[in-house]
Design an enzyme around this catalytic site. Structure first.
Site, PDB file in Angstrom:
ATOM      1  N   TYR A   1      51.447  33.791  37.994  1.00  0.00           N
ATOM      2  CA  TYR A   1      50.404  33.344  38.936  1.00  0.00           C
ATOM      3  C   TYR A   1      50.957  32.305  39.917  1.00  0.00           C
ATOM      4  O   TYR A   1      50.583  32.288  41.085  1.00  0.00           O
ATOM      5  CB  TYR A   1      49.185  32.818  38.162  1.00  0.00           C
ATOM      6  CG  TYR A   1      48.257  33.938  37.750  1.00  0.00           C
ATOM      7  CD1 TYR A   1      48.398  34.584  36.512  1.00  0.00           C
ATOM      8  CD2 TYR A   1      47.291  34.413  38.630  1.00  0.00           C
ATOM      9  CE1 TYR A   1      47.589  35.650  36.162  1.00  0.00           C
ATOM     10  CE2 TYR A   1      46.473  35.489  38.292  1.00  0.00           C
ATOM     11  CZ  TYR A   1      46.621  36.105  37.063  1.00  0.00           C
ATOM     12  OH  TYR A   1      45.825  37.175  36.723  1.00  0.00           O
TER      13      TYR A   1
ATOM     14  N   ASP B   1      42.832  34.837  47.183  1.00  0.00           N
ATOM     15  CA  ASP B   1      43.876  34.177  47.983  1.00  0.00           C
ATOM     16  C   ASP B   1      43.365  33.064  48.894  1.00  0.00           C
ATOM     17  O   ASP B   1      44.153  32.318  49.461  1.00  0.00           O
ATOM     18  CB  ASP B   1      44.622  35.236  48.826  1.00  0.00           C
ATOM     19  CG  ASP B   1      43.658  36.114  49.647  1.00  0.00           C
ATOM     20  OD1 ASP B   1      43.856  37.331  49.677  1.00  0.00           O
ATOM     21  OD2 ASP B   1      42.696  35.573  50.225  1.00  0.00           O
TER      22      ASP B   1
ATOM     23  N   HIS C   1      35.823  37.008  42.040  1.00  0.00           N
ATOM     24  CA  HIS C   1      36.907  37.122  41.053  1.00  0.00           C
ATOM     25  C   HIS C   1      37.666  35.808  40.925  1.00  0.00           C
ATOM     26  O   HIS C   1      38.779  35.771  40.407  1.00  0.00           O
ATOM     27  CB  HIS C   1      37.878  38.257  41.439  1.00  0.00           C
ATOM     28  CG  HIS C   1      37.268  39.615  41.196  1.00  0.00           C
ATOM     29  ND1 HIS C   1      37.931  40.783  41.474  1.00  0.00           N
ATOM     30  CD2 HIS C   1      36.052  39.993  40.729  1.00  0.00           C
ATOM     31  CE1 HIS C   1      37.151  41.819  41.162  1.00  0.00           C
ATOM     32  NE2 HIS C   1      36.009  41.357  40.723  1.00  0.00           N
TER      33      HIS C   1
ATOM     34  N   CYS D   1      45.227  20.326  29.740  1.00  0.00           N
ATOM     35  CA  CYS D   1      43.899  19.796  30.096  1.00  0.00           C
ATOM     36  C   CYS D   1      43.844  18.302  29.769  1.00  0.00           C
ATOM     37  O   CYS D   1      44.201  17.897  28.659  1.00  0.00           O
ATOM     38  CB  CYS D   1      42.834  20.551  29.284  1.00  0.00           C
ATOM     39  SG  CYS D   1      41.180  19.838  29.362  1.00  0.00           S
TER      40      CYS D   1
ATOM     41  N   SER E   1      38.629  49.757  47.446  1.00  0.00           N
ATOM     42  CA  SER E   1      38.594  51.165  47.013  1.00  0.00           C
ATOM     43  C   SER E   1      37.254  51.490  46.369  1.00  0.00           C
ATOM     44  O   SER E   1      36.914  52.641  46.161  1.00  0.00           O
ATOM     45  CB  SER E   1      39.716  51.422  46.001  1.00  0.00           C
ATOM     46  OG  SER E   1      39.552  50.528  44.903  1.00  0.00           O
TER      47      SER E   1
ATOM     48  N   GLU F   1      41.471  54.598  54.860  1.00  0.00           N
ATOM     49  CA  GLU F   1      41.271  55.831  54.068  1.00  0.00           C
ATOM     50  C   GLU F   1      39.836  55.894  53.553  1.00  0.00           C
ATOM     51  O   GLU F   1      39.244  54.848  53.299  1.00  0.00           O
ATOM     52  CB  GLU F   1      42.167  55.787  52.801  1.00  0.00           C
ATOM     53  CG  GLU F   1      43.607  55.418  53.010  1.00  0.00           C
ATOM     54  CD  GLU F   1      44.346  56.539  53.701  1.00  0.00           C
ATOM     55  OE1 GLU F   1      45.284  56.239  54.436  1.00  0.00           O
ATOM     56  OE2 GLU F   1      43.933  57.713  53.536  1.00  0.00           O
TER      57      GLU F   1
HETATM   58  N1  APR Z   1      42.514  47.297  56.200  1.00  0.00           N
HETATM   59  C1  APR Z   1      41.431  47.704  55.459  1.00  0.00           C
HETATM   60  N2  APR Z   1      41.538  48.328  54.256  1.00  0.00           N
HETATM   61  C2  APR Z   1      42.788  48.564  53.803  1.00  0.00           C
HETATM   62  C3  APR Z   1      43.953  48.187  54.516  1.00  0.00           C
HETATM   63  C4  APR Z   1      43.772  47.520  55.753  1.00  0.00           C
HETATM   64  N3  APR Z   1      44.827  47.132  56.495  1.00  0.00           N
HETATM   65  N4  APR Z   1      45.050  48.584  53.782  1.00  0.00           N
HETATM   66  C5  APR Z   1      44.570  49.178  52.669  1.00  0.00           C
HETATM   67  N5  APR Z   1      43.222  49.186  52.681  1.00  0.00           N
HETATM   68  C6  APR Z   1      42.303  49.740  51.678  1.00  0.00           C
HETATM   69  C7  APR Z   1      42.874  50.846  50.833  1.00  0.00           C
HETATM   70  O1  APR Z   1      42.696  52.096  51.474  1.00  0.00           O
HETATM   71  C8  APR Z   1      42.010  50.720  49.572  1.00  0.00           C
HETATM   72  O2  APR Z   1      40.827  51.508  49.702  1.00  0.00           O
HETATM   73  O3  APR Z   1      42.013  48.682  50.778  1.00  0.00           O
HETATM   74  C9  APR Z   1      41.635  49.239  49.523  1.00  0.00           C
HETATM   75  C10 APR Z   1      42.350  48.467  48.428  1.00  0.00           C
HETATM   76  O4  APR Z   1      41.888  48.963  47.208  1.00  0.00           O
HETATM   77  P1  APR Z   1      42.406  48.287  45.849  1.00  0.00           P
HETATM   78  O5  APR Z   1      43.867  48.147  45.889  1.00  0.00           O
HETATM   79  O6  APR Z   1      41.741  49.078  44.747  1.00  0.00           O
HETATM   80  O7  APR Z   1      41.810  46.829  45.935  1.00  0.00           O
HETATM   81  P2  APR Z   1      40.362  46.390  45.554  1.00  0.00           P
HETATM   82  O8  APR Z   1      39.346  47.420  45.911  1.00  0.00           O
HETATM   83  O9  APR Z   1      40.154  45.026  46.075  1.00  0.00           O
HETATM   84  O10 APR Z   1      40.525  46.301  43.962  1.00  0.00           O
HETATM   85  C11 APR Z   1      39.414  45.868  43.264  1.00  0.00           C
HETATM   86  O11 APR Z   1      40.763  45.736  41.276  1.00  0.00           O
HETATM   87  O12 APR Z   1      42.522  45.101  40.001  1.00  0.00           O
HETATM   88  C12 APR Z   1      41.269  44.748  40.382  1.00  0.00           C
HETATM   89  O13 APR Z   1      40.500  42.513  40.395  1.00  0.00           O
HETATM   90  C13 APR Z   1      41.256  43.453  41.118  1.00  0.00           C
HETATM   91  O14 APR Z   1      39.676  42.809  42.845  1.00  0.00           O
HETATM   92  C14 APR Z   1      40.586  43.783  42.435  1.00  0.00           C
HETATM   93  C15 APR Z   1      39.852  45.034  42.097  1.00  0.00           C
END
Ligand code: APR
Length: 252
Positions: free
Chosen positions: A69, A106, A121, A151, A193, A219
């Site tokens: 981390y 972040d 989160h 702590c 996603s 996508e």
């Molecule tokens: N602009 C917008 N969307 C984007 C870009 C971009 N430049 N690049 C990628 N993406 C999209 C991808 O197409 C995908 O649908 O961002 C999405 C990222 O999906 P994940 O990697 O699954 O991230 P997220 O949906 O935040 O994951 C959810 O999964 O592991 C856990 O806690 C973690 O919060 C996270 C959660």
């Protein structure tokens, strides 16, 4: 992204009193922070989340999880918000209330200047006690001890202030976030996603409450079937274009 889709989205946002923006890892990707599911450089492509992003993993090897981390935190601190983050801040000039609900840890939305950010989160920039839960102070970087800091109240290890797999989301943040989505006119979903619950519930909750759902993603995702408008493209390119269209529609 079609011009009609853009104008329809801008018109919905221009008429909203409350706009909620739900962001995932894709929102941070153009700032240089890999998403979780990117095949080539995604975080989970190279690490086993069960070993690194769980309480069991931390208790089994505190120094290793703490180091992972710290590595991610310093990488994130070196990244900067991109034009898409700035566009969300600009929306605050044209919409009475803009609340950002983010799965990202972040802190980029706050660094860009968004004034209402709900981190469902948690945040990599916060630490708390593994056992008594008291918020902790992160010691300065450059400690020679690999073990996590302790702590001040009970002496247990401090842990990252993020939600690990299998953990509940922060109750008060979730309550506020879900209440906002229930009463918003527009939910703008960017860079997720839609695979991970309960955040994936938000577009469905918005639809059930007659809000318009707009998605920004290069996508199609699990959100796309629930979205009224799908603006295909990167956050850093679509959001500034969308904000300019909203400003035009509001004549500002
Ligand atoms: N602009 C917008 N969307 C984007 C870009 C971009 N430049 N690049 C990628 N993406 C999209 C991808 O197409 C995908 O649908 O961002 C999405 C990222 O999906 P994940 O990697 O699954 O991230 P997220 O949906 O935040 O994951 C959810 O999964 O592991 C856990 O806690 C973690 O919060 C996270 C959660």
């Amino acid at each position: 992204m079609t011009p009609e889709g853009l104008e329809r989205a801008a018109s919905a946002i221009a008429g909203a009193r409350l706009l909620v923006v739900s962001t995932g890892a894709g929102m941070s990707r153009e700032s240089g922070i890999p998403t979780f599911r990117d095949a080539q450089d995604g975080l989970w492509a190279r690490f086993d989340p069960a070993e690194l992003a769980t309480e069991r993993g931390f208790r089994a090897d505190p120094a290793r999880v703490w180091a992972w981390y710290e590595y991610r935190r310093l990488r994130m601190a070196a990244c900067a918000p991109h034009a898409g983050h700035g566009a969300l801040v600009e929306l605050e000039w044209n919409v009475p209330q803009v609340a950002v609900i983010t799965q990202n840890i972040d802190g980029l939305h706050q660094r860009a200047g968004s004034t209402e950010v709900l981190e469902i989160h948690g945040s990599i920039h916060r630490v708390r006690c593994l056992d008594c839960g008291a918020p902790g102070e992160r010691p300065d970087v450059g400690r020679d001890d690999d073990d996590p800091p302790r702590c001040a109240r009970c002496g247990s290890y401090l842990r990252p202030g993020v939600v690990w797999f299998g953990e509940m989301l922060p109750e008060d943040v979730v309550r506020r976030a879900w209440a906002l989505v229930e009463r918003c006119e527009v939910l703008l979903v960017v860079g997720t996603s839609g695979l991970v619950w309960p955040a994936a519930e938000l577009p469905h909750l918005a639809r059930r409450n007659d809000a318009r759902v707009i998605e920004v993603n290069p996508e199609p995702s699990e959100v796309t079937p629930v979205a009224d408008i799908f603006l295909q493209g990167r956050a850093g390119e679509v959001l500034p274009t969308l904000v300019r269209a909203v400003a035009r529609q509001r004549g500002s």
